[in-house]
Enzyme design. Structure first.
Site, short mmCIF file in Angstrom:
data_model
loop_
_atom_site.label_atom_id
_atom_site.label_comp_id
_atom_site.label_asym_id
_atom_site.label_seq_id
_atom_site.Cartn_x
_atom_site.Cartn_y
_atom_site.Cartn_z
N ARG A 145 1.25 -18.79 10.56
CA ARG A 145 0.13 -18.56 11.50
C ARG A 145 -0.43 -19.88 12.03
NH1 ARG A 145 -3.17 -13.51 8.84
NH2 ARG A 145 -1.70 -11.95 9.57
N LYS A 177 0.93 5.94 5.70
CA LYS A 177 0.22 7.16 6.08
C LYS A 177 0.29 7.42 7.58
CE LYS A 177 -2.42 8.25 2.31
NZ LYS A 177 -3.08 9.45 1.95
N GLY A 217 2.93 -6.66 9.53
CA GLY A 217 3.26 -7.61 8.48
C GLY A 217 4.48 -7.21 7.65
N GLY A 225 -2.20 -4.83 13.18
CA GLY A 225 -3.28 -3.92 13.59
C GLY A 225 -3.60 -4.09 15.06
P1 AMP Z 1 1.72 0.54 6.73
O1 AMP Z 1 0.70 -0.51 6.42
O2 AMP Z 1 1.14 1.85 7.12
O3 AMP Z 1 2.77 0.04 7.72
O4 AMP Z 1 2.46 0.85 5.37
C1 AMP Z 1 3.29 -0.04 4.71
C2 AMP Z 1 3.57 0.54 3.35
O5 AMP Z 1 4.21 1.79 3.50
C3 AMP Z 1 4.50 -0.31 2.50
O6 AMP Z 1 3.75 -0.85 1.45
C4 AMP Z 1 5.53 0.70 2.00
O7 AMP Z 1 5.78 0.60 0.62
C5 AMP Z 1 4.86 2.03 2.30
N1 AMP Z 1 5.83 3.13 2.42
C6 AMP Z 1 6.91 3.18 3.21
N2 AMP Z 1 7.59 4.32 3.01
C7 AMP Z 1 6.92 5.04 2.10
C8 AMP Z 1 7.14 6.30 1.46
N3 AMP Z 1 8.19 7.06 1.76
N4 AMP Z 1 6.24 6.69 0.53
C9 AMP Z 1 5.18 5.92 0.22
N5 AMP Z 1 4.92 4.72 0.78
C10 AMP Z 1 5.77 4.27 1.71
#
Ligand code: AMP
Length: 402
Positions: A37, A202, A355, A378
């Site tokens: 960064r 999520k 990230g 974000g």
């Molecule tokens: P995000 O910040 O929403 O992009 O989420 C990233 C996180 O999603 C990472 O820490 C991954 O471990 C998690 N992730 C990806 N696939 C899955 C899954 N099938 N079940 C639970 N967590 C997940």
């Protein structure tokens, strides 16, 4: 998107520039673990110095929660930046007040001053608490530049309030310009076929962006935890995978629109595990059969990788955000790694934000093989969803240029 003033447009010779940067780097015991960064702001810093201006830099670091906490001091960053630039970077132990004012005043052309962490003041994150905070910062310089794209979605003092004191004198830095160029290009004039790949944990945190993308893309590939509410909506069992029952009616409504439904690509198979650990027992299941009871889906399966890898080269533009499985565990990083590797070998416009996606690309040493890697996860999602960001809106419009 409204055209904003660029750093290059400002008459900076002999002037002082206050630049918001994102030096929120990972640190451990005062040591910088990854300086990308800081390096990302070097083009703006060098341009400002070349133009014969004095430069005052401001940033946040971590979450000191409005208190002066030396663990979150930017002092080690001043030293590191000095090493990168081969020149001394002065440091003010407070971002406002007599010391900052005196040091800013004494600063000569081509010299740099870094201010202490903005978040030592609660008014940084909550401007209403003290509007004089932004005013005091603004009094340090003649011009304002924002190069902190990663923080541009936050209505914080240094992002949206300080530029109010610089009418026709607040501009986008080089990094900010690059981000706006690539991301607004995605929004306004993407070359078709335009595909997006969205993964992560999520769906609820990305539902807005998924809905927005469904209006713009030709195909939307979904991986990670995003998938399970889409399966729930089709009454496919998800075992103990991430469940977001509340989103099911919304997805069922989406499925009723044929044009939208046809764009959505769900994994055809999944890697399921008997526990959320790297040494879990795993199986491959076909998505239409669902996830067995007490098992959870933690990655896209091998057949999905193969099918997606055949379809992705037909795109002219691809946007990717979010890992396709729990990539932190090597056992469930195969899907993410395989798609990242496939994307790296394409010649289409490929833009990646977030990230985790960037970390997996860096781990595979593929960072140089993409069109654009967005520094703000974000911020890039919010820009796609909303079409604008508070930190960009706050900059001076080109039409107002004197
Ligand atoms: P995000 O910040 O929403 O992009 O989420 C990233 C996180 O999603 C990472 O820490 C991954 O471990 C998690 N992730 C990806 N696939 C899955 C899954 N099938 N079940 C639970 N967590 C997940």
């Amino acid at each position: 998107m409204v055209q904003k003033l660029k750093l290059e447009d400002l008459p900076l010779q002999g002037k002082k520039v206050l630049m918001r940067v994102d030096f929120n780097v990972p640190m451990k015991l005062g040591k910088i673990l990854d300086d990308s960064r800081i390096r990302a702001t070097l083009p703006s810093i060098e341009k400002i110095l070349e133009k014969g201006a004095a430069l005052i830099l401001m940033s946040h670091l971590g979450r000191p929660e409005g208190k002066k906490d030396k663990t979150f001091s930017l002092a080690p960053i001043a030293k590191h930046l000095g090493e990168l630039l081969h020149q001394e970077v002065f440091f003010a132990e407070d971002c406002i007040g007599p010391e900052a004012e005196k040091k800013a005043q004494k600063l000569k052309p081509k010299e740099i001053l870094l201010l202490e962490n903005l978040r030592f003041y609660p008014a940084e994150e909550d401007p209403k608490q003290d509007p004089s905070f932004a005013k005091k910062l603004s009094q340090l310089a003649d011009f304002y530049v924002n190069d902190a794209f990663g923080a541009a979605h936050r209505a914080h003092s240094s992002i949206t309030e300080v530029p109010k004191y610089f009418p026709n004198k607040s501009a986008a830095g080089c990094l900010m310009q690059k981000e706006i160029f690539f991301l607004s290009g995605l929004l306004e004039t993407p070359k078709h076929p335009f595909f997006a790949i969205i993964g992560g944990a999520k769906l609820s945190s990305k539902m807005g962006v998924v809905l927005q993308l469904l209006q713009k893309v030709d195909r939307l590939f979904l991986g990670g935890g995003m998938v399970f509410p889409f399966l729930q909506a089709q009454n496919i069992p998800i075992g103990s995978s991430l469940s977001e029952q509340a989103l099911v009616p919304k997805i069922q409504a989406l499925f009723k629109e044929k044009q939208i439904k046809d764009k959505i690509r769900l994994p055809v198979d999944l890697v399921v595990a008997d526990s959320f650990t790297n040494d879990a027992t795993t199986r491959i299941v076909s998505t239409k059969d669902g996830v067995p009871e007490h098992w959870q889906g933690l990655d896209i399966g091998p057949k999905t990788c193969q099918v997606w890898k055949e379809e992705l080269p037909t795109a002219a533009t691809i946007f990717w955000n979010g890992p396709l499985g729990v990539y932190e565990f090597p056992k469930f990083s195969t899907g993410t790694d395989s798609i990242a590797t496939a994307l790296a070998s394409l010649s289409s416009t490929r833009i990646v934000g977030g990230g985790d996606s960037l970390a997996s690309i860096a781990k595979l040493d593929l960072s140089g093989r993409f069109t654009h890697l967005s520094t703000g996860g974000g911020a890039s999602l919010e820009l796609i969803e909303e079409g604008h960001l508070p930190g960009i809106d706050a900059l001076s419009n080109v039409s107002n240029k004197k």
